[in-house]
Design an enzyme around this catalytic site. Structure first.
Site, PDB file in Angstrom:
ATOM      1  N   CYS D 100       0.854  -1.185   0.000  1.00 47.24           N
ATOM      2  CA  CYS D 100       0.000   0.000   0.000  1.00 47.24           C
ATOM      3  C   CYS D 100       0.888   1.233   0.000  1.00 47.24           C
ATOM      4  O   CYS D 100       1.729   1.398   0.878  1.00 47.24           O
ATOM      5  CB  CYS D 100      -0.889  -0.022   1.241  1.00 47.24           C
ATOM      6  SG  CYS D 100      -1.855   1.480   1.426  1.00 47.24           S
ATOM      7  N   CYS D 104      -3.508   7.503  -2.061  1.00 49.47           N
ATOM      8  CA  CYS D 104      -4.770   7.610  -2.784  1.00 49.47           C
ATOM      9  C   CYS D 104      -5.907   8.106  -1.904  1.00 49.47           C
ATOM     10  O   CYS D 104      -6.842   8.734  -2.374  1.00 49.47           O
ATOM     11  CB  CYS D 104      -5.151   6.288  -3.416  1.00 49.47           C
ATOM     12  SG  CYS D 104      -5.396   4.990  -2.226  1.00 49.47           S
ATOM     13  N   THR D 191      -4.044   4.488   7.383  1.00 51.07           N
ATOM     14  CA  THR D 191      -2.905   4.100   6.564  1.00 51.07           C
ATOM     15  C   THR D 191      -2.093   5.326   6.169  1.00 51.07           C
ATOM     16  O   THR D 191      -2.657   6.310   5.691  1.00 51.07           O
ATOM     17  CB  THR D 191      -3.430   3.411   5.290  1.00 51.07           C
ATOM     18  OG1 THR D 191      -4.265   2.336   5.686  1.00 51.07           O
ATOM     19  CG2 THR D 191      -2.295   2.899   4.445  1.00 51.07           C
ATOM     20  N   GLU D 257       0.231   1.703   9.532  1.00 55.49           N
ATOM     21  CA  GLU D 257      -1.092   1.944  10.104  1.00 55.49           C
ATOM     22  C   GLU D 257      -0.934   2.717  11.406  1.00 55.49           C
ATOM     23  O   GLU D 257      -0.152   2.324  12.258  1.00 55.49           O
ATOM     24  CB  GLU D 257      -1.820   0.624  10.370  1.00 55.49           C
ATOM     25  CG  GLU D 257      -2.057  -0.227   9.144  1.00 55.49           C
ATOM     26  CD  GLU D 257      -3.063   0.366   8.175  1.00 55.49           C
ATOM     27  OE1 GLU D 257      -3.909   1.177   8.613  1.00 55.49           O
ATOM     28  OE2 GLU D 257      -2.999   0.018   6.983  1.00 55.49           O
ATOM     29  N   HIS D 292     -12.913   5.587  -3.188  1.00 54.27           N
ATOM     30  CA  HIS D 292     -11.883   4.743  -2.591  1.00 54.27           C
ATOM     31  C   HIS D 292     -12.093   3.273  -2.963  1.00 54.27           C
ATOM     32  O   HIS D 292     -11.130   2.512  -3.090  1.00 54.27           O
ATOM     33  CB  HIS D 292     -11.888   4.936  -1.072  1.00 54.27           C
ATOM     34  CG  HIS D 292     -10.564   4.655  -0.447  1.00 54.27           C
ATOM     35  ND1 HIS D 292      -9.359   5.022  -1.016  1.00 54.27           N
ATOM     36  CD2 HIS D 292     -10.211   4.000   0.707  1.00 54.27           C
ATOM     37  CE1 HIS D 292      -8.353   4.633  -0.256  1.00 54.27           C
ATOM     38  NE2 HIS D 292      -8.847   4.002   0.788  1.00 54.27           N
ATOM     39  N   TYR D 296      -9.255   0.596  -5.095  1.00 61.42           N
ATOM     40  CA  TYR D 296      -8.824  -0.779  -4.831  1.00 61.42           C
ATOM     41  C   TYR D 296      -8.813  -1.627  -6.098  1.00 61.42           C
ATOM     42  O   TYR D 296      -8.152  -2.663  -6.144  1.00 61.42           O
ATOM     43  CB  TYR D 296      -9.737  -1.418  -3.781  1.00 61.42           C
ATOM     44  CG  TYR D 296      -9.396  -1.025  -2.369  1.00 61.42           C
ATOM     45  CD1 TYR D 296      -9.088   0.291  -2.033  1.00 61.42           C
ATOM     46  CD2 TYR D 296      -9.342  -1.960  -1.346  1.00 61.42           C
ATOM     47  CE1 TYR D 296      -8.766   0.655  -0.738  1.00 61.42           C
ATOM     48  CE2 TYR D 296      -9.027  -1.601  -0.042  1.00 61.42           C
ATOM     49  CZ  TYR D 296      -8.742  -0.287   0.254  1.00 61.42           C
ATOM     50  OH  TYR D 296      -8.422   0.069   1.540  1.00 61.42           O
ATOM     51  N   CYS D 299      -4.883  -0.418  -7.106  1.00 63.47           N
ATOM     52  CA  CYS D 299      -3.698  -0.693  -6.278  1.00 63.47           C
ATOM     53  C   CYS D 299      -3.563  -2.170  -5.952  1.00 63.47           C
ATOM     54  O   CYS D 299      -2.474  -2.739  -6.039  1.00 63.47           O
ATOM     55  CB  CYS D 299      -3.737   0.146  -5.007  1.00 63.47           C
ATOM     56  SG  CYS D 299      -5.129  -0.186  -3.916  1.00 63.47           S
ATOM     57  N   GLU D 447      -6.597  -5.283   4.545  1.00 62.16           N
ATOM     58  CA  GLU D 447      -7.051  -3.972   4.084  1.00 62.16           C
ATOM     59  C   GLU D 447      -8.013  -4.121   2.900  1.00 62.16           C
ATOM     60  O   GLU D 447      -8.959  -3.341   2.757  1.00 62.16           O
ATOM     61  CB  GLU D 447      -5.838  -3.134   3.691  1.00 62.16           C
ATOM     62  CG  GLU D 447      -6.157  -1.690   3.395  1.00 62.16           C
ATOM     63  CD  GLU D 447      -4.905  -0.916   2.992  1.00 62.16           C
ATOM     64  OE1 GLU D 447      -4.176  -0.472   3.892  1.00 62.16           O
ATOM     65  OE2 GLU D 447      -4.662  -0.793   1.771  1.00 62.16           O
TER      66      GLU D 447
END
Lengths: 490, 490, 490, 490
Positions: D100, D104, D191, D257, D292, D296, D299, D447
């Site tokens: 990650c 973003c 994150t 995190e 968001h 995903y 990424c 995640e």
């Protein structure tokens, strides 16, 4: 009664002098090493449970060799009932330890070597079986933990043992004398090795006639000169070396994976159970694998029970246990877990007596069992992560929770359902981390995938054991391609 | 020996005078009606197989009531071995017929009513159990086929029986006299009804204390006045009425679904086995359902065997049976099928003796079994369609294949592997159509979904039977939330 | 504006004189034959929708060849927006017809032949592209329905065309003259053939240089002498010939599968678009297949919408639509359906301009799309059967429901939620039967499996198009196996 | 051009003075702390890639606010093409970092706050939008990394913010003055927090009218007084603190995190973007979540590419890459990964312009995307573990491999395919451990499950956005329940 207490067992192990490396250093008193101790504890539980009256029916059996009460982990199965009880014993231990407790692989090796040596002797006029019976009496009389190893390391997987650049890529005999044999090679990954008194070695695949030196089975004590042990790493392993009891997830129990190198190890003849009978390596491998594939229908189910329990606990701690989607996910986890158990029971109930007299599982169904074990625990773990919420991968260290300044404010924000202590949430989240990503996940997931043979190994066995001709014949009769004489009344 | 031959059985059925409607007309000699006959044949196979020496161990049991040899389909299970054999018998029949053979539902009802009536009598001082034993002797002595019905029709599913607009939405008692009771209501869909001698009726759900008139169980002969039957349609049903033997897929065997209306039917007291004991409807429903959920771990597996065989045959006929992806798909089909079988075996092997003396399956595992049956046959069917190729949904009618002008040219282009007769490919494609979309798919797929209870019914049972508290306790001990006293050596 | 009305289209088809066999007989006026008419209606909907203002943006495009407004089904895609609209058009038609509407395969063939002939001409100096443009103008000017065929029949799948015992196993040129070519062979299963004005033929696989006679592409009118059509059977097909409008499930629309035999058919040169260019058969096949795999991300989604709607309706009719497990299953059906749609959209949005000027889909993503289509509709159908309850495979015929004697009592027991007419439940149950087991299941399930190539065909394409070396390189840099120069700041 | 270099970015972060706790201690120079540095590197890659000509089209956009070239991570999307490029940028970064990369979430917050503030102002006559534009200019001009937070911590999930025992369970306003507001509460897991210049806070759920003090959105710099950070633990986190570069798996990059506590933090009015408008919290949450959920689909696909590459590498290193089952599993991994990508692309291509002028994704399809992300990475990881073999959970530490005595013998037995250096196998096995169980699995698996909302959150959104009435209407027309006027020609 020849049973050892857990304390006696631990004392045995503590006395051992072996050649062990870990993190680039030699380790002396490994039993009390924090990295190792949880795995010793897990094995010790197989002794402890056998002492408890509540579990006697499951944990204790009567030896067909000595007539004595023995720990079932050293038993040669005398009935399908014995096979079923084995699965139940494993589920129990999985529940109690939440990890791999390591003693079943020896039990599975005992039973496979027992009935295979009998058949070798019948065909070849050898005397392995009686030797093995003597060994088994010694094991039972002393309530030993024995590790069963199908040796590798395999080198280039596209080549046979004899074709490898390095002949040591598979354990083989490099010398023989009147006194015994000398073996060289390696067992790449062996669960629970250091917690065993003895090692029972078997070849790991079918061999051709000209590969006799690899067709070897034998037993040696761990302390035998020439054996080198190297401790394998696991996800999150060093949490065990941190202070505190929370972040480790399961402070009591854990697994253990060991690289075991046979560096020209001498084995006396009375401990050699196969020497060149390449025509029996397939039988030995298949039977051992089948017993061990059955085992996974018990032990992994027990660990699954603990994970389901942890998930239910987290749902309650977070105040969501009554949401219909949460309840449904937990039902699904149970459904998958009990399906695995059903497969473990079925291959046991359908077992049969071998020529040697002990009982073997239904080989097809044992492979079905293991194939499901390579799938369902992953889905159970996924559902556990779904229900638990994400905090098990983001939560601060336990040290932060008790820090004088920041601890109180962390704890303030970690309150879930208001009557649940914050520490309970911490502990349960760490247990879920442990079981789905940490040291226990090594056993619950990756070992479920590769232990007792990788998935493709089961598919090859299934392919060999299903009778497609019979099924095709059924279809040809029903379709009218072949004459159907069943309807005599028409 | 009280066994009937298949021919005797068919003669029994042929003699029956019942009130049957089909396609808007009354039907007299239904046994010889082409729509019905395949289902009669399937039931007849349960008689035929019992006569064959090869299957004696599976098909024949010794009655605990009379000491006579009886067809296992009329047997009260006396051991877990009996339960296991039941599953094997069902797999055998599924293999031989490629469809639902309809006789198990009665067997499952026998066993459930037998042990529930015993427990009713103990609590309420009633005498249902002895009545039922007399009935069972009659069944065994005459080797009868009996259909077991959990009545509906249910009306608005969000309401209880008493809340329905129409009280007849569930079968209930509308009158009683010294001689017996009068019942009204309907069984919406009943497999194999017309092929049975008798009907054994049970309530279909838990009832409240004020719903006594719906708490009724009884047996009547099919010919009893007031019963009306209406034949249910199935996908591709009228293919049975076409000439020819190919397009029908399975010319020999098939299922049958019947709407059965109890239009004020009189039942004498000696055939009444429950009358108002609302506190036992749950037990009766759960036990019957569990026996029947076990059944599906046998019969559907047998049909699956036939479908796997058909798939393998098509792969060979098309010249693709050695392609690795084809072999792998067939392994997967077998894997799923044997997983179902494992579940059938497991709930049987884990069965236990009831107070009445007959054996009950492990209820949790029987529900696990059925839940898988609501999933895997669909995936097996999907894989069969994958491997078979698409011609089973595009192939011309068999009449075109034999047409004087166009037949030869059709056959020319339907050659696959050149040594396989075109007719073989036709037949096998039609069998796959039959099993995955046609009349047999009704049994293999939709009945797998809804027969013996829809999927959610199993999930509710699983939810009730899993002990989450126990599992939570395991997790709380392992995580340190609760004290863990297991490690007495530390 | 060159658009035909649906009525004009039907008149065109009604006038055709073709050589058609069905159920062993020649059929003259097939358009008005009850077995055929629903499929004509489905195709007619592609004309009808183009007339509706509401759908103009989706249904109508401007021809790059003539500048005229044309039905998008005859359009050469000029942008990724065109590709996306194609998918939306197909979803719309799937929703409106609940079946395969048959016109997309020609559209997909147009686009593939258009850009492939361009590239053939560039390399070989041939003039296929201009010929094809003339053909396309004729198609657009007359708003024709054209069927695109990848010919087979394939014979022994383990052999190449040239190796087959019968050279006609794949369509090939058997004669040539100044006027044109003569072709022979067969297209085994062709959706919608009889509802087309013309046939556009393509080879169905890669060919070797010595297989030139099989490397042929051409267009002919349906009425061309030498073509023989044989109607393919479908599950439940004869329900269309029964009286009544309920049991048929979908009385309006349906698919059609035709075996098409080219029995020495003459094709003039101006309609020949490939003649021996074996080096371009792979391109033509891959492009056509990719366009068609994209199509399934639209049409099957539309049918899925109808099935989801039917499932929701049944849930309401039965009074269970508010149960959480029912709602969750319907969410899952939608989730899977929209995943398919996403794949259809993605391969369109990622399309690109070809050398010829029209747009091609992203080939990898189109194969991903189709691979999912071979899976998800089966699961959607399984969930539909779960929610709907089992009555769609057990319900009596519609004739019984209106029978003077038994009809009223049947209807009494078929009441679900009390305000829903019984006939509505009947109709909806039959639609679900139609879509999951009947004639529409042929299109929704089996065609989803095999149409546009069987699953393994997509896997081979995926395997070829994924750049594993690139991915391996990523991993080797991240792991440190290869130098990682990305971190210039360290 | 306002772009920062990666080195400039790191210098920015190094200068920050914040209140950070880790393992029970305060940390000063966190950037150079080995636990933290890999996460800084991952973020730095978002700067680095923007400097490379090769990626300019993907990484750089032209600001609608300033007309300057900006890093796309600070861009307000001006077209569906922008949305698609965002997904491609994320896939690229996932491939390059294998983890990650954290930037973003700010980009997604920018776009959601931008268009929501516009709509708030329209309705309420407020001036948030202009304030936010000023903030965005500052961000773009300085190429800032901004973290977007939906605040929690949530407390008892069965209660609303106002019902919680502790009102701070959700971030809220505790004081206001002419200068600004004071906020208190916590963001449980965030994150990449420490690698950001600024924090952009949003509420995390729908609020009722009487919960105005929780309806707050604002931005503050990390160094703002009153903010406390606590570092979250990850599986295998301390491997980063060991010497060596192998056992850590990915020595370069990682996630991060952070628990972030707002302990009475002052925010000036020019940085407040919502203050009490409870009627807009749902819009803000849904839009942010949708952006968001789209992310995903990029990424995680990039990380999946790296994992597929690692799996392929291991297959080659072990000599099994040509086995058909291995190739098929890798195809399956790619298939699932590209399905996720298709979903990411589709919701982008179907995006639309908001009232404020920037583009929003298709909300339904973005939720479909994320729902698949909660499933497929787990299956991809399972397949990776299958193909890789089990050594990644049993291999000794890298220190043992280089130990003077035991190192050589360990390396001897770790030879796979003989031309592959042992170290390569070590590194690749550790990368697979990292991605499937270690620090990267936190991002790739857990995640994927919970980031951007847990699975049930998507199902609720799907349920709300699918128009079941429309679909039911389709079915009612096709079944004949409702009149079907589509067929005007009949």
């Amino acid at each position: 009664m020849t049973l050892k207490t857990s304390q006696q067992y631990i004392n045995d192990i503590r006395k051992m002098k072996i050649d062990l490396y870990m993190f680039g250093e030699k380790v002396e008193n490994y039993v009390d090493h924090p990295m190792v101790r949880p795995s010793v504890n897990a094995m010790a539980m197989t002794y402890k449970m056998a002492m408890e009256a509540e579990y006697e029916d499951i944990m204790i059996a009567t030896s067909n060799l000595t007539g004595q009460k023995v720990n079932r982990f050293t038993h040669l199965h005398q009935s399908t009932e014995d096979l079923v009880k084995k699965v139940k014993m494993q589920r129990l231990l999985g529940q109690k330890t939440g990890c791999c407790f390591q003693r079943c692989v020896g039990m599975d090796a005992f039973n496979a070597v027992f009935n295979t040596t009998f058949e070798i002797d019948v065909k070849h006029g050898t005397h392995y079986h009686q030797r093995f019976i003597e060994f088994m009496k010694y094991v039972q009389d002393n309530d030993l933990a024995v590790d069963g190893c199908m040796t590798d390391s395999r080198g280039d997987r596209s080549k046979r043992p004899k074709e490898q650049t390095d002949p040591d890529a598979y354990v083989h005999i490099v010398d023989r004398s009147e006194a015994g044999i000398v073996v060289r090679g390696c067992k790449m990954h062996q669960t629970g090795m250091l917690n065993s008194h003895e090692i029972l070695v078997m070849p790991n695949n079918s061999l051709k006639e000209d590969e006799k030196e690899w067709a070897v089975s034998f037993a040696v004590a761990l302390e035998t000169p020439g054996i080198i042990f190297v401790y394998g790493r696991q996800s999150c392993d060093t949490r065990k070396m941190e202070s505190g009891s929370i972040d480790v997830g399961n402070q009591y129990f854990g697994g253990q994976e060991i690289m075991t190198i046979f560096n020209d190890v001498f084995v006396p003849w009375e401990r050699v159970f196969m020497d060149g009978e390449t025509d029996f390596t397939t039988m030995l491998v298949e039977r051992f694998a089948s017993y061990h594939r059955q085992s996974y229908g018990g032990c992994k189910v027990g660990v699954g029970d603990a994970l389901i329990g942890a998930t239910q606990a987290m749902a309650e701690y977070n105040g969501i246990s009554r949401a219909s989607h949460v309840k449904d996910k937990i039902v699904e986890m149970c459904h998958l877990n009990e399906t695995l158990y059903s497969c473990g029971i079925a291959c046991s109930a359908e077992g049969y007596k071998t020529a040697a007299g002990n009982y073997l599982v239904d080989i097809l169904l044992a492979n079905i069992c293991k194939q499901n074990v390579t799938r369902f625990p992953y889905e159970i773990a996924r559902l556990a992560q779904d229900v638990a919420g994400g905090a098990f991968v983001t939560m601060p260290s336990e040290k932060d929770f008790v820090h004088a300044d920041v601890g109180p404010i962390i704890r303030k924000y970690f309150v879930g359902k208001s009557d649940i202590p914050v520490e309970n949430r911490q502990r349960m989240l760490r247990l879920i981390e442990n079981l789905t990503m940490g040291t226990a996940a090594v056993g619950y997931l990756t070992e479920s995938m590769h232990g007792a043979g990788s998935p493709q190994a089961q598919r090859i066995m299934i392919s060999r054991l299903i009778n497609l001709e019979h099924r095709k014949n059924l279809a040809e009769k029903l379709s009218g391609v072949k004459e159907n004489k069943d309807l005599d009344w028409q």
